[in-house]
Design a protein around this motif. Structure first.
Motif, PDB file in Angstrom:
ATOM      1  N   CYS A 133      -3.851 -31.686 -42.887  1.00 26.10           N
ATOM      2  CA  CYS A 133      -3.307 -32.357 -41.711  1.00 26.10           C
ATOM      3  C   CYS A 133      -3.919 -31.836 -40.421  1.00 26.10           C
ATOM      4  O   CYS A 133      -4.316 -30.668 -40.330  1.00 26.10           O
ATOM      5  N   PHE A 134      -3.934 -32.718 -39.420  1.00 24.82           N
ATOM      6  CA  PHE A 134      -4.293 -32.347 -38.049  1.00 24.82           C
ATOM      7  C   PHE A 134      -3.229 -32.902 -37.124  1.00 24.82           C
ATOM      8  O   PHE A 134      -2.894 -34.087 -37.188  1.00 24.82           O
ATOM      9  N   GLY A 135      -2.683 -32.050 -36.266  1.00 24.59           N
ATOM     10  CA  GLY A 135      -1.650 -32.478 -35.333  1.00 24.59           C
ATOM     11  C   GLY A 135      -2.236 -32.860 -33.990  1.00 24.59           C
ATOM     12  O   GLY A 135      -2.957 -32.071 -33.375  1.00 24.59           O
ATOM     13  N   GLU A 156       0.607 -29.626 -52.304  1.00 26.51           N
ATOM     14  CA  GLU A 156       0.348 -28.575 -51.318  1.00 26.51           C
ATOM     15  C   GLU A 156      -0.120 -29.179 -49.992  1.00 26.51           C
ATOM     16  O   GLU A 156      -0.807 -30.209 -49.973  1.00 26.51           O
ATOM     17  N   VAL A 157       0.235 -28.521 -48.889  1.00 28.24           N
ATOM     18  CA  VAL A 157      -0.127 -28.995 -47.555  1.00 28.24           C
ATOM     19  C   VAL A 157      -0.851 -27.886 -46.798  1.00 28.24           C
ATOM     20  O   VAL A 157      -0.461 -26.720 -46.862  1.00 28.24           O
ATOM     21  N   ALA A 158      -1.912 -28.249 -46.087  1.00 29.13           N
ATOM     22  CA  ALA A 158      -2.647 -27.318 -45.233  1.00 29.13           C
ATOM     23  C   ALA A 158      -2.945 -28.010 -43.908  1.00 29.13           C
ATOM     24  O   ALA A 158      -2.855 -29.237 -43.796  1.00 29.13           O
ATOM     25  N   TRP A 159      -3.299 -27.213 -42.884  1.00 32.09           N
ATOM     26  CA  TRP A 159      -3.565 -27.737 -41.552  1.00 32.09           C
ATOM     27  C   TRP A 159      -4.923 -27.276 -41.064  1.00 32.09           C
ATOM     28  O   TRP A 159      -5.375 -26.173 -41.402  1.00 32.09           O
ATOM     29  N   VAL A 160      -5.575 -28.114 -40.251  1.00 31.39           N
ATOM     30  CA  VAL A 160      -6.804 -27.728 -39.545  1.00 31.39           C
ATOM     31  C   VAL A 160      -6.560 -27.925 -38.049  1.00 31.39           C
ATOM     32  O   VAL A 160      -5.754 -28.762 -37.636  1.00 31.39           O
ATOM     33  N   ASP A 161      -7.263 -27.134 -37.244  1.00 29.00           N
ATOM     34  CA  ASP A 161      -7.106 -27.205 -35.791  1.00 29.00           C
ATOM     35  C   ASP A 161      -8.118 -28.133 -35.128  1.00 29.00           C
ATOM     36  O   ASP A 161      -7.996 -28.425 -33.939  1.00 29.00           O
ATOM     37  N   ASP A 162      -9.108 -28.582 -35.889  1.00 24.12           N
ATOM     38  CA  ASP A 162     -10.173 -29.434 -35.361  1.00 24.12           C
ATOM     39  C   ASP A 162     -10.160 -30.752 -36.139  1.00 24.12           C
ATOM     40  O   ASP A 162     -10.374 -30.764 -37.359  1.00 24.12           O
TER      41      ASP A 162
END
Length: 270
Positions: A133-135, A156-162
């Protein structure tokens, strides 16, 4: 007791939308409105959620805490403007539409949306998916927690900042199941070529791929070390890997394939 999920609006209920919906219902979701024009796609959910054939049929006064966009990307220009009122009300938007950027979707929603862009993959159907995900601007920590709950229902869930990293995520994780299925397909074909009965070749290939994936998931070892552990010096596996890992063979082709898919994801984003 787990916190109750807020009212949810699901736009599009194909395979991925349906997998998410099943996960939410298993988590005890009580108020879900689904917009899906194909009646057969949502027949299994009749009586458990509110079904609408179009956005115009959403019950008056329904105030979702989250709107999940699981429709086809080419339908975004038509579907999103009709949801602008919900964006103004502060609802969280989560999009799994490939190639649609946060900026592009925000513009279609009137510029006030709090939007998360997510890329799940098809093992979501058996709650073994991986979603990155990206917010977008303005997405709060509480909304990220809600996103984790909703998408955690399918794996499973992960996040990226870009946001640009969503393109290689799409190439690796989004398309990854297809590459794994191709491996099973090739193993089955090669086994038949070596004289194994088709039924045995199929069972062997599928179980080998599935079992290896389970071992990889359970192990703390790197994939490279697990490969080494299977490879006896001067044995049969070493001979096979010498072919697969030769210059311009499998490793190079995989890098080229991921690069091509990443570039295509960028093209789709415009």
């Amino acid at each position: 007791m787990a916190e109750t999920l807020p009212p949810l609006l699901l736009i599009g209920c194909g395979k991925m939308g349906g997998a998410m919906l099943e996960g939410w219902l298993e988590q005890g979701a009580r108020q879900v409105v689904v917009v899906e024009p194909v009646a057969a796609a949502v027949a299994a959910f009749a009586g458990r959620v509110t079904l609408c054939a179009s956005v115009a049929e959403i019950p008056a006064g329904f105030a979702p805490g989250a709107v999940v966009l699981a429709t086809k990307p080419q339908q975004a220009a038509e579907a999103l403007p009709a949801l602008a009122g919900l964006a103004r009300s502060g609802a969280l938007f989560i999009s799994i539409m490939a190639g649609k950027t946060v900026a592009g979707m925000t513009a279609l929603l009137g510029g006030e949306a709090r939007l998360v862009r997510a890329m799940p993959n098809t093992p979501a159907a058996v709650r073994q998916g991986f979603t990155c995900c990206f917010g977008g601007p303005g997405v709060s920590d509480a909304q990220k927690v809600l996103t984790d709950r909703l998408l955690g229902a399918i794996g499973e869930v992960a996040w990226v900042d870009d946001e640009a990293l969503i393109d290689p995520v799409t190439a690796v994780s989004g398309g990854g199941p297809a590459y794994v299925f191709l491996l099973a397909e090739m193993l089955e074909k090669a086994a038949i070529e070596q004289g194994l009965p088709p039924d045995l070749a199929r069972r062997m290939a599928r179980r080998t791929v599935a079992g290896s994936g389970a071992l990889l998931a359970a192990s703390e070892l790197d994939a490279a070390q697990l490969r080494v552990n299977v490879t006896s010096p001067k044995g049969t596996t070493e001979r096979a890997l010498a072919v697969l890992m030769a210059p311009e063979a499998w490793p190079q082709l995989m890098s080229q394939a991921i690069g091509a898919a990443t570039e295509r994801s960028r093209e789709l984003a415009g």
